[in-house]
Design a protein around this motif. Structure first.
Motif, PDB file in Angstrom:
ATOM      1  N   ALA A  15      -3.622  -2.375  -5.424  1.00  0.00           N
ATOM      2  CA  ALA A  15      -2.808  -2.125  -6.609  1.00  0.00           C
ATOM      3  C   ALA A  15      -1.338  -2.431  -6.328  1.00  0.00           C
ATOM      4  CB  ALA A  15      -2.968  -0.673  -7.061  1.00  0.00           C
ATOM      5  N   ALA A  16      -0.866  -2.060  -5.117  1.00  0.00           N
ATOM      6  CA  ALA A  16       0.520  -2.323  -4.750  1.00  0.00           C
ATOM      7  C   ALA A  16       0.786  -3.829  -4.667  1.00  0.00           C
ATOM      8  CB  ALA A  16       0.840  -1.642  -3.416  1.00  0.00           C
ATOM      9  N   GLU A  17      -0.155  -4.562  -4.121  1.00  0.00           N
ATOM     10  CA  GLU A  17       0.002  -6.015  -4.014  1.00  0.00           C
ATOM     11  C   GLU A  17       0.043  -6.665  -5.408  1.00  0.00           C
ATOM     12  OE1 GLU A  17      -3.261  -7.146  -1.585  1.00  0.00           O
ATOM     13  OE2 GLU A  17      -2.275  -6.628   0.328  1.00  0.00           O
ATOM     14  N   ALA A  18      -0.826  -6.152  -6.306  1.00  0.00           N
ATOM     15  CA  ALA A  18      -0.843  -6.689  -7.668  1.00  0.00           C
ATOM     16  C   ALA A  18       0.470  -6.414  -8.380  1.00  0.00           C
ATOM     17  CB  ALA A  18      -2.013  -6.075  -8.446  1.00  0.00           C
ATOM     18  N   ALA A  19       1.016  -5.199  -8.177  1.00  0.00           N
ATOM     19  CA  ALA A  19       2.289  -4.847  -8.797  1.00  0.00           C
ATOM     20  C   ALA A  19       3.421  -5.704  -8.257  1.00  0.00           C
ATOM     21  CB  ALA A  19       2.579  -3.349  -8.561  1.00  0.00           C
ATOM     22  N   ALA A  20       3.374  -6.003  -6.948  1.00  0.00           N
ATOM     23  CA  ALA A  20       4.403  -6.835  -6.333  1.00  0.00           C
ATOM     24  C   ALA A  20       4.375  -8.245  -6.895  1.00  0.00           C
ATOM     25  CB  ALA A  20       4.218  -6.851  -4.821  1.00  0.00           C
ATOM     26  N   LYS A  21       3.174  -8.778  -7.134  1.00  0.00           N
ATOM     27  CA  LYS A  21       3.047 -10.124  -7.704  1.00  0.00           C
ATOM     28  C   LYS A  21       3.600 -10.188  -9.116  1.00  0.00           C
ATOM     29  CE  LYS A  21      -0.852 -11.871  -5.020  1.00  0.00           C
ATOM     30  NZ  LYS A  21      -2.263 -12.392  -5.075  1.00  0.00           N
ATOM     31  N   GLU A  22       3.348  -9.133  -9.888  1.00  0.00           N
ATOM     32  CA  GLU A  22       3.845  -9.097 -11.273  1.00  0.00           C
ATOM     33  C   GLU A  22       5.366  -9.044 -11.299  1.00  0.00           C
ATOM     34  OE1 GLU A  22       2.073  -5.861 -13.317  1.00  0.00           O
ATOM     35  OE2 GLU A  22       0.052  -6.739 -13.310  1.00  0.00           O
TER      36      GLU A  22
END
Length: 249
Positions: free
Chosen positions: A240-247
């Motif tokens: 989830a943290a990685e996805a948020a960072a990409k966004e």
């Protein structure tokens, strides 16, 4: 192969010996006495068999360090289980026919089956604190609601008005916005900041409560299973943290 039926029935601790004597007369065979450690005591399960039925009589939450009547004068074979439960769980059996006096097992610590890890103890204590805080919060909200109801009963025209230190909300965001629209902009900013801070604090409290409940559940699990659950949760949080960072890129 013979098929057995199994049932679980609650049994009052004061009726244990009387029930054993009755079953002896009726031809029941004694199978075992099982102890299961619980947070607030020890569950004792007396198992008897007759005509293909295994009946498990559950005596719930016998307090740690308390005593139970022995059934060894009825079923002598029970002395093995009662001595074992005494040494491992700390429950004493009175009038035990063959009493090893606490030497049935050689154990490094007293009542080893009641010992919990520091992590389990911390999780349980945290869960208790969270529950106590929630109860106090609910009680405080109830007192505030009672005070508000009493005030409105004496001042029926006050509904929806802003009073010093008290806002009578009509449970509608539109009403709140209408109140704010009529305020001084600087005051509106302070009110919105207070509302946001309160919401953030409430969200943090709810998250802490969820974490405490989860920790309590994990503490009660088999350690290997708990480790797998924790690993899965950490992997999910990382994803989830990685996805948020990409966004955010």
């Amino acid at each position: 192969m013979a098929q057995f039926r199994q049932e679980f029935t609650p049994l009052d601790r004061d009726a244990v010996h009387q029930d054993a004597a009755r079953r002896k007369e009726e031809g029941w065979r004694y199978v075992q006495t099982l102890a299961v450690n619980a947070e607030d005591g020890v569950d004792l399960i007396y198992t008897y068999m007759k005509d293909g039925l295994l009946e498990n009589l559950v005596v719930p939450l016998v307090p740690h360090g308390s005593s139970m009547p022995s059934i060894t004068d009825v079923y002598l074979a029970a002395f093995v289980f009662e001595n074992e439960i005494h040494d491992l769980f700390g429950i004493t059996f009175t009038d035990l026919a063959i009493d090893f006096g606490g030497n049935f097992y050689r154990v490094a610590v007293s009542e080893p089956m009641t010992v919990i890890s520091p992590e389990q103890k911390a999780a349980r204590e945290k869960a208790r604190r969270v529950a106590a805080a929630k109860a106090e919060k609910d009680a405080k909200a109830a007192r505030a609601a009672d005070a508000q109801t009493g005030y409105l009963a004496d001042h029926p025209d006050a509904a929806g008005e802003s009073k010093p230190g008290r806002v009578f909300d009509t449970a509608s965001e539109a009403d709140v916005e209408a109140k704010l629209a009529g305020m001084d902009p600087e005051k509106v900013a302070r009110v919105r900041a207070a509302i946001a801070a309160k919401a953030k604090k409430a969200a943090a409290a709810e998250a802490a409560e969820r974490d405490a409940e989860l920790e309590a559940k994990l503490a009660a699990m088999d350690p290997e299973k708990a480790a797998k659950v924790r690993a899965a949760m950490e992997a999910k949080a990382k994803k989830a943290a990685e996805a948020a960072a990409k966004e955010g890129e």
